[in-house]
Design a protein around this motif. Structure first.
Motif, short mmCIF file in Angstrom:
data_model
loop_
_atom_site.label_atom_id
_atom_site.label_comp_id
_atom_site.label_asym_id
_atom_site.label_seq_id
_atom_site.Cartn_x
_atom_site.Cartn_y
_atom_site.Cartn_z
N ALA A 44 -3.56 1.47 -7.31
CA ALA A 44 -2.91 0.28 -6.76
C ALA A 44 -1.91 0.74 -5.72
O ALA A 44 -1.02 1.55 -6.01
CB ALA A 44 -2.21 -0.50 -7.87
N VAL A 45 -2.05 0.25 -4.49
CA VAL A 45 -1.19 0.67 -3.39
C VAL A 45 -0.05 -0.32 -3.24
O VAL A 45 -0.26 -1.53 -3.16
CB VAL A 45 -1.99 0.75 -2.07
N VAL A 46 1.17 0.22 -3.20
CA VAL A 46 2.36 -0.62 -3.02
C VAL A 46 3.16 -0.07 -1.84
O VAL A 46 3.01 1.09 -1.45
CB VAL A 46 3.24 -0.66 -4.28
N ARG A 47 4.00 -0.91 -1.26
CA ARG A 47 4.81 -0.48 -0.12
C ARG A 47 6.21 -0.08 -0.54
O ARG A 47 6.90 0.62 0.21
CB ARG A 47 4.87 -1.62 0.91
N GLN A 48 6.67 -0.53 -1.70
CA GLN A 48 8.02 -0.23 -2.16
C GLN A 48 8.00 1.00 -3.06
O GLN A 48 7.40 0.98 -4.13
CB GLN A 48 8.61 -1.42 -2.92
N PRO A 49 8.65 2.10 -2.67
CA PRO A 49 8.61 3.32 -3.47
C PRO A 49 9.10 3.15 -4.90
O PRO A 49 8.59 3.79 -5.82
CB PRO A 49 9.53 4.28 -2.69
N GLY A 50 10.07 2.25 -5.10
CA GLY A 50 10.62 2.08 -6.45
C GLY A 50 9.63 1.51 -7.44
O GLY A 50 9.84 1.61 -8.65
N ALA A 51 8.55 0.91 -6.97
CA ALA A 51 7.57 0.30 -7.87
C ALA A 51 6.39 1.20 -8.16
O ALA A 51 5.42 0.77 -8.77
CB ALA A 51 7.08 -1.02 -7.25
N ALA A 52 6.45 2.46 -7.72
CA ALA A 52 5.28 3.33 -7.79
C ALA A 52 5.50 4.54 -8.68
O ALA A 52 6.60 5.07 -8.78
CB ALA A 52 4.90 3.79 -6.39
N ARG A 53 4.41 4.99 -9.32
CA ARG A 53 4.44 6.25 -10.08
C ARG A 53 4.39 7.45 -9.15
O ARG A 53 4.90 8.52 -9.46
CB ARG A 53 3.24 6.33 -11.02
N TYR A 54 3.70 7.28 -8.01
CA TYR A 54 3.49 8.39 -7.10
C TYR A 54 3.81 7.96 -5.67
O TYR A 54 3.70 6.78 -5.32
CB TYR A 54 2.02 8.87 -7.17
N HIS A 55 4.19 8.93 -4.85
CA HIS A 55 4.46 8.69 -3.44
C HIS A 55 3.50 9.54 -2.61
O HIS A 55 3.38 10.75 -2.83
CB HIS A 55 5.90 9.05 -3.08
N LEU A 56 2.83 8.92 -1.64
CA LEU A 56 1.98 9.63 -0.70
C LEU A 56 2.68 9.62 0.65
O LEU A 56 2.86 8.56 1.26
CB LEU A 56 0.60 8.98 -0.60
N ILE A 57 3.10 10.80 1.10
CA ILE A 57 3.94 10.93 2.28
C ILE A 57 3.14 11.66 3.36
O ILE A 57 2.63 12.76 3.13
CB ILE A 57 5.22 11.72 1.95
N GLY A 58 3.04 11.05 4.55
CA GLY A 58 2.24 11.63 5.62
C GLY A 58 3.01 11.83 6.90
O GLY A 58 4.04 11.18 7.14
N ALA A 59 2.51 12.75 7.73
CA ALA A 59 3.13 13.01 9.02
C ALA A 59 2.08 13.54 9.99
O ALA A 59 1.14 14.23 9.60
CB ALA A 59 4.27 14.01 8.89
N ILE A 60 2.24 13.20 11.28
CA ILE A 60 1.45 13.79 12.35
C ILE A 60 2.43 14.47 13.29
O ILE A 60 3.35 13.84 13.81
CB ILE A 60 0.63 12.74 13.13
N SER A 61 2.22 15.76 13.51
CA SER A 61 3.09 16.50 14.42
C SER A 61 2.26 17.08 15.55
O SER A 61 1.06 17.34 15.39
CB SER A 61 3.81 17.64 13.68
N GLY A 62 2.87 17.31 16.71
CA GLY A 62 2.17 17.88 17.85
C GLY A 62 1.32 16.86 18.57
O GLY A 62 1.29 15.67 18.23
N THR A 63 0.58 17.35 19.56
CA THR A 63 -0.28 16.48 20.34
C THR A 63 -1.62 17.15 20.59
O THR A 63 -1.73 18.38 20.57
CB THR A 63 0.36 16.16 21.71
#
Length: 511
Positions: free
Chosen positions: A175-194
């Protein structure tokens, strides 16, 4: 891709200088690094750097660089970028001679670079042809997926990938949620460079403990193609699924007995079912029977129990195989009526093949892949179904897709067994023995692998290895006969089975 928690203990602790040198190699894998340049990046003398590499990694800095280059090249080829050219990938990774690269790549990975690329096309085509729908499930893990951190130049790409990740997570049963406080897990992403120097990274974190569970890294520009974004998102979530599953099992294992739900009990039983050995099977069934007593309609517990009873017959755990087969069939038919996610359906696909009902198994696996095209368990079972249907080469491709998606999965070794069986069916006995041996090395307690590994050694003429293999089989199953093997084998082609039975009898297994 980092290892799952249960494999992390095998990762050596490295001195800071070695880590710095390795980081420098990975940051510019195509550079022709000299030892002195690496030593400067590490802040060490050349002699100290070489000594520490030998001491902590068992190899020279140049050998480590070569390994990193091949790992990077394989990761690029597995990304499934349209029109990817092996020559371009080789050169970017520091291999100016593509022919030599291809020879060494095949030696390391058991296939040519072009075969890896072709299989990604097969996977992408399969994703495009699968109907897309999800099934609501109870007890789903909640994952907070926020915006991917990036600069303005990659903002549109980041939003597209985030949207596809949310869909892939839902298909995988989260189940995907937008509020971190309501989640068991956090999926954190980043794009660096070009452009070609860009890097896409994701980390999966346990919100309660702050523990890092796993990570995913992809080098090179993600692109602007929606189909490619779907392909990438599916692979990211597939690679993370084994660690997420382990985290859910660990969460259930840490709960007090009084607080366990039937779903928690099914999760606790899952690693014992996956052990594919007699002791684990018995422990799993005890937990699953208790879970079904409390909730007779729990789809996961019912499917796992059906599979576990089927294992008792196929892997020679049972003293009453007919009764266990009947119990497996009863539970499998019930689980069909309960619905479930792709994991439940893949488990049922396994069970129905054990019951020699290939038609029902194919229905379950098609539905599982329709829900989650990144389910390594479903891809593996679809490969096994091809092997059962005498389509060995197609089976190998699908089993390798399962390994590509989740190489650290608990059942990855069983895909290796399947690849070995496919090679055996095609008369490639040396390759069959190689893959079976790889599977046994991954899962040493699965001594039943000797049933099909020993015949491969017999037919390739490796008498010493064949005798050693049948001895190991009889030590674990002292009363085993050819007739018992015949009763336990899944529905492999008859010509395959005849060769197995004749070979086992030729090295002393009684009829």
């Amino acid at each position: 891709m980092t290892a799952c928690p249960n494999r992390a203990s095998s990762t050596p602790l490295l001195p800071r200088g070695v880590r710095r040198a390795l980081d420098a190699m990975r940051a510019n894998v195509g550079r022709d690094w000299s030892v002195s340049e690496l030593a400067e990046a590490a802040g060490l003398s050349s002699r100290t750097l070489q000594r520490q590499f030998r001491e902590f990694l068992g190899k020279t800095p140049q050998a480590a660089l070569r390994d990193i280059r091949f790992e990077t090249a394989r990761r690029e080829l597995l990304q499934g970028v349209p029109d990817a050219k092996v020559m371009d990938v080789a050169q970017r990774c520091g291999f100016p001679h593509s022919g030599r690269f291809s020879v060494e790549y095949r030696r390391r990975f058991g296939e040519t670079p072009s075969q890896t690329v072709k299989r990604q096309d097969v996977f992408a085509d399969a994703l495009r042809s699968m109907p897309s729908f999800t099934i609501p499930t109870r007890d789903r893990p909640t994952i907070a997926l926020g915006p991917i951190d990036t600069g303005p130049e990659n903002r549109d790409i980041a939003e597209s990938i985030a949207d596809e990740l949310a869909i892939a997570l839902a298909r995988a049963g989260a189940a995907v949620v937008r509020q971190p406080g309501a989640a068991r897990y956090h999926l954190i992403g980043a794009i660096s460079g070009t452009d070609r120097q860009s890097r896409l990274t994701f980390r999966l974190m346990d919100a309660e403990t702050g523990r890092h569970l796993t990570a995913y890294r992809s080098d090179g520009a993600p692109g602007h193609d929606a189909a490619l974004d779907e392909h990438l998102a599916t692979k990211i979530i597939a690679a993370m699924q084994p660690c997420l599953r382990l985290a859910e099992i660990d969460r259930a294992s840490r709960k007090p007995q009084a607080e366990l739900s039937p779903h928690d009990m099914a999760l606790r039983a899952m690693p014992w079912v996956l052990s594919l050995n007699a002791e684990g099977n018995a422990h799993a069934l005890d937990l699953l029977e208790r879970a079904m007593e409390r909730d007779p309609d729990n789809a996961l517990a019912t499917a796992l129990a059906a599979w576990a009873y089927g294992q008792r017959v196929v892997y020679h755990f049972a003293s009453t195989p007919n009764e266990d087969r009947a119990k497996s069939a009863e539970l499998a038919r019930k689980a069909q009526t309960l619905g479930g996610d792709a994991t439940v359906l893949a488990i049922l696909g396994n069970t129905f093949t054990f019951l020699h009902d290939l038609e029902a198994a194919e229905v379950m696996i098609r539905k599982a892949l329709s829900i989650d095209g990144g389910s390594a368990w479903a891809w593996s079972r679809s490969g096994w179904l091809d092997v059962y249907n005498n389509e060995a080469d197609s089976g190998i491709e699908r089993l390798k897709i399962a390994l590509d998606l989740a190489p650290d999965d608990s059942l990855a070794f069983n895909s290796m067994v399947g690849i070995g069986c496919a090679h055996f069916e095609s008369g490639r006995y040396a390759e069959a023995a190689h893959w079976q041996q790889r599977a046994l090395a991954e899962h040493p307690s699965a001594t039943w692998i000797h049933r099909t590994m020993c015949p491969a050694y017999v037919l390739v003429g490796a008498e010493t290895e064949a005798r050693r293999s049948v001895t190991a089989l009889r030590e674990h199953y002292p009363d085993l006969t050819v007739s018992e093997v015949q009763r336990g084998l899944p529905p492999l082609p008859q010509s395959y089975c005849d060769r197995v039975f004749d070979a086992l009898h030729s090295v002393g297994l009684p009829l």
